[in-house]
Write a protein that holds these residues in place. Structure first.
Motif, PDB file in Angstrom:
ATOM      1  N   GLN A  86      86.411   7.690  32.908  1.00 19.99           N
ATOM      2  CA  GLN A  86      85.348   8.528  32.342  1.00 19.99           C
ATOM      3  C   GLN A  86      85.777   8.998  30.950  1.00 19.99           C
ATOM      4  O   GLN A  86      86.914   9.450  30.782  1.00 19.99           O
ATOM      5  CB  GLN A  86      85.067   9.738  33.238  1.00 19.99           C
ATOM      6  CG  GLN A  86      83.949  10.644  32.740  1.00 19.99           C
ATOM      7  CD  GLN A  86      82.610   9.962  32.713  1.00 19.99           C
ATOM      8  OE1 GLN A  86      82.326   9.097  33.564  1.00 19.99           O
ATOM      9  NE2 GLN A  86      81.775  10.286  31.758  1.00 19.99           N
ATOM     10  N   VAL A  87      84.881   8.879  29.991  1.00 11.63           N
ATOM     11  CA  VAL A  87      85.147   9.281  28.615  1.00 11.63           C
ATOM     12  C   VAL A  87      84.176  10.384  28.225  1.00 11.63           C
ATOM     13  O   VAL A  87      82.984  10.313  28.524  1.00 11.63           O
ATOM     14  CB  VAL A  87      84.979   8.081  27.653  1.00 11.63           C
ATOM     15  CG1 VAL A  87      85.083   8.540  26.206  1.00 11.63           C
ATOM     16  CG2 VAL A  87      86.033   7.013  27.945  1.00 11.63           C
ATOM     17  N   THR A  88      84.676  11.391  27.579  1.00 11.98           N
ATOM     18  CA  THR A  88      83.846  12.473  27.069  1.00 11.98           C
ATOM     19  C   THR A  88      83.877  12.447  25.554  1.00 11.98           C
ATOM     20  O   THR A  88      84.944  12.338  24.946  1.00 11.98           O
ATOM     21  CB  THR A  88      84.352  13.830  27.578  1.00 11.98           C
ATOM     22  OG1 THR A  88      84.315  13.835  29.012  1.00 11.98           O
ATOM     23  CG2 THR A  88      83.475  14.961  27.055  1.00 11.98           C
ATOM     24  N   LEU A  89      82.697  12.550  24.955  1.00 10.94           N
ATOM     25  CA  LEU A  89      82.578  12.571  23.500  1.00 10.94           C
ATOM     26  C   LEU A  89      81.971  13.907  23.086  1.00 10.94           C
ATOM     27  O   LEU A  89      80.939  14.312  23.621  1.00 10.94           O
ATOM     28  CB  LEU A  89      81.678  11.432  23.018  1.00 10.94           C
ATOM     29  CG  LEU A  89      82.098  10.011  23.418  1.00 10.94           C
ATOM     30  CD1 LEU A  89      81.041   9.003  22.976  1.00 10.94           C
ATOM     31  CD2 LEU A  89      83.445   9.662  22.844  1.00 10.94           C
ATOM     32  N   VAL A  90      82.591  14.550  22.118  1.00  8.89           N
ATOM     33  CA  VAL A  90      82.102  15.840  21.654  1.00  8.89           C
ATOM     34  C   VAL A  90      81.927  15.784  20.145  1.00  8.89           C
ATOM     35  O   VAL A  90      82.903  15.558  19.407  1.00  8.89           O
ATOM     36  CB  VAL A  90      83.059  16.988  22.021  1.00  8.89           C
ATOM     37  CG1 VAL A  90      82.537  18.310  21.481  1.00  8.89           C
ATOM     38  CG2 VAL A  90      83.231  17.067  23.534  1.00  8.89           C
ATOM     39  N   GLU A  91      80.685  15.983  19.709  1.00 13.49           N
ATOM     40  CA  GLU A  91      80.406  15.985  18.277  1.00 13.49           C
ATOM     41  C   GLU A  91      80.471  17.404  17.720  1.00 13.49           C
ATOM     42  O   GLU A  91      80.234  18.380  18.442  1.00 13.49           O
ATOM     43  CB  GLU A  91      79.005  15.425  17.979  1.00 13.49           C
ATOM     44  CG  GLU A  91      78.739  14.038  18.485  1.00 13.49           C
ATOM     45  CD  GLU A  91      77.956  14.052  19.785  1.00 13.49           C
ATOM     46  OE1 GLU A  91      77.249  13.081  20.078  1.00 13.49           O
ATOM     47  OE2 GLU A  91      78.059  15.064  20.517  1.00 13.49           O
ATOM     48  N   SER A  92      80.733  17.503  16.444  1.00  8.07           N
ATOM     49  CA  SER A  92      80.702  18.781  15.739  1.00  8.07           C
ATOM     50  C   SER A  92      80.431  18.514  14.272  1.00  8.07           C
ATOM     51  O   SER A  92      80.526  17.377  13.806  1.00  8.07           O
ATOM     52  CB  SER A  92      82.015  19.547  15.917  1.00  8.07           C
ATOM     53  OG  SER A  92      83.098  18.811  15.383  1.00  8.07           O
ATOM     54  N   GLY A  93      80.104  19.576  13.546  1.00  4.67           N
ATOM     55  CA  GLY A  93      79.928  19.457  12.104  1.00  4.67           C
ATOM     56  C   GLY A  93      78.504  19.445  11.626  1.00  4.67           C
ATOM     57  O   GLY A  93      78.253  19.423  10.409  1.00  4.67           O
ATOM     58  N   GLY A  94      77.554  19.437  12.553  1.00  5.81           N
ATOM     59  CA  GLY A  94      76.171  19.468  12.125  1.00  5.81           C
ATOM     60  C   GLY A  94      75.815  20.804  11.497  1.00  5.81           C
ATOM     61  O   GLY A  94      76.570  21.771  11.571  1.00  5.81           O
ATOM     62  N   GLY A  98      75.229  15.384  21.095  1.00  4.85           N
ATOM     63  CA  GLY A  98      74.460  15.414  19.864  1.00  4.85           C
ATOM     64  C   GLY A  98      74.713  16.652  19.033  1.00  4.85           C
ATOM     65  O   GLY A  98      75.051  17.715  19.563  1.00  4.85           O
ATOM     66  N   THR A  99      74.539  16.513  17.738  1.00  2.00           N
ATOM     67  CA  THR A  99      74.669  17.642  16.819  1.00  2.00           C
ATOM     68  C   THR A  99      73.534  17.550  15.804  1.00  2.00           C
ATOM     69  O   THR A  99      73.227  16.484  15.294  1.00  2.00           O
ATOM     70  CB  THR A  99      76.045  17.659  16.134  1.00  2.00           C
ATOM     71  OG1 THR A  99      76.173  18.847  15.338  1.00  2.00           O
ATOM     72  CG2 THR A  99      76.271  16.441  15.244  1.00  2.00           C
ATOM     73  N   GLN A 100      72.903  18.679  15.549  1.00  4.55           N
ATOM     74  CA  GLN A 100      71.705  18.708  14.715  1.00  4.55           C
ATOM     75  C   GLN A 100      72.066  18.717  13.237  1.00  4.55           C
ATOM     76  O   GLN A 100      72.928  19.494  12.791  1.00  4.55           O
ATOM     77  CB  GLN A 100      70.878  19.957  15.035  1.00  4.55           C
ATOM     78  CG  GLN A 100      69.622  20.119  14.197  1.00  4.55           C
ATOM     79  CD  GLN A 100      68.542  19.125  14.574  1.00  4.55           C
ATOM     80  OE1 GLN A 100      68.200  18.968  15.738  1.00  4.55           O
ATOM     81  NE2 GLN A 100      67.985  18.459  13.569  1.00  4.55           N
TER      82      GLN A 100
END
Length: 130
Positions: free
Chosen positions: A1-9, A123-125
């Motif tokens: 299982q892989v978790t992806l976390v976006e940031s910076g939006g 997702g990041t807006q």
């Protein structure tokens, strides 16, 4: 299982810049995300999710961009491929969307098709105002 976390939006004016980050973690030591393709996609309200940029795993030598962002956006990976960035310059109103990080489970070459990616971030807006 892989978790992806976006940031910076965030919110930026037309012509401005933002840098998005995606951090991959895995619960299974047999899943080496660093060798797999990763990509950025975006989705604006009422529109389909579209490919933005992608980079291959392994040495990351194959990079692809959507025509609409080529020359303005730069994708890169560090940390053995577990961290991916999207540097966005000269932002336009049409760049406003939710940006998603994606990782493939098997393929190492980045592809523009959403079906090629198995793992997705939340997702990041990105908002671009004139």
């Amino acid at each position: 299982q892989v978790t992806l976390v976006e940031s910076g939006g965030g919110s930026v004016q037309v012509g401005g810049s933002l840098k998005l980050s995606c951090q991959a973690t895995h619960a299974n030591l047999n899943t080496d995300v660093g060798t797999k393709a990763m990509a950025w996609f975006r989705q604006a309200p009422g529109k389909a999710r579209e490919f933005v940029a992608g980079q291959s795993g392994m040495r990351g030598t194959i990079i692809k961009y959507a025509d609409s962002v080529n020359g303005r956006f730069t994708v890169s990976r560090i940390n053995a491929g577990y961290t991916m960035y999207l540097e966005m310059n000269d932002l336009k109103p049409e760049d406003a969307a939710v940006y998603y990080c994606a990782a493939a489970r098997l393929r190492s070459i980045a592809d523009m098709d959403t079906s090629s990616y198995f793992y997705w971030g939340q997702g990041t807006q990105v908002t671009v105002s004139s």
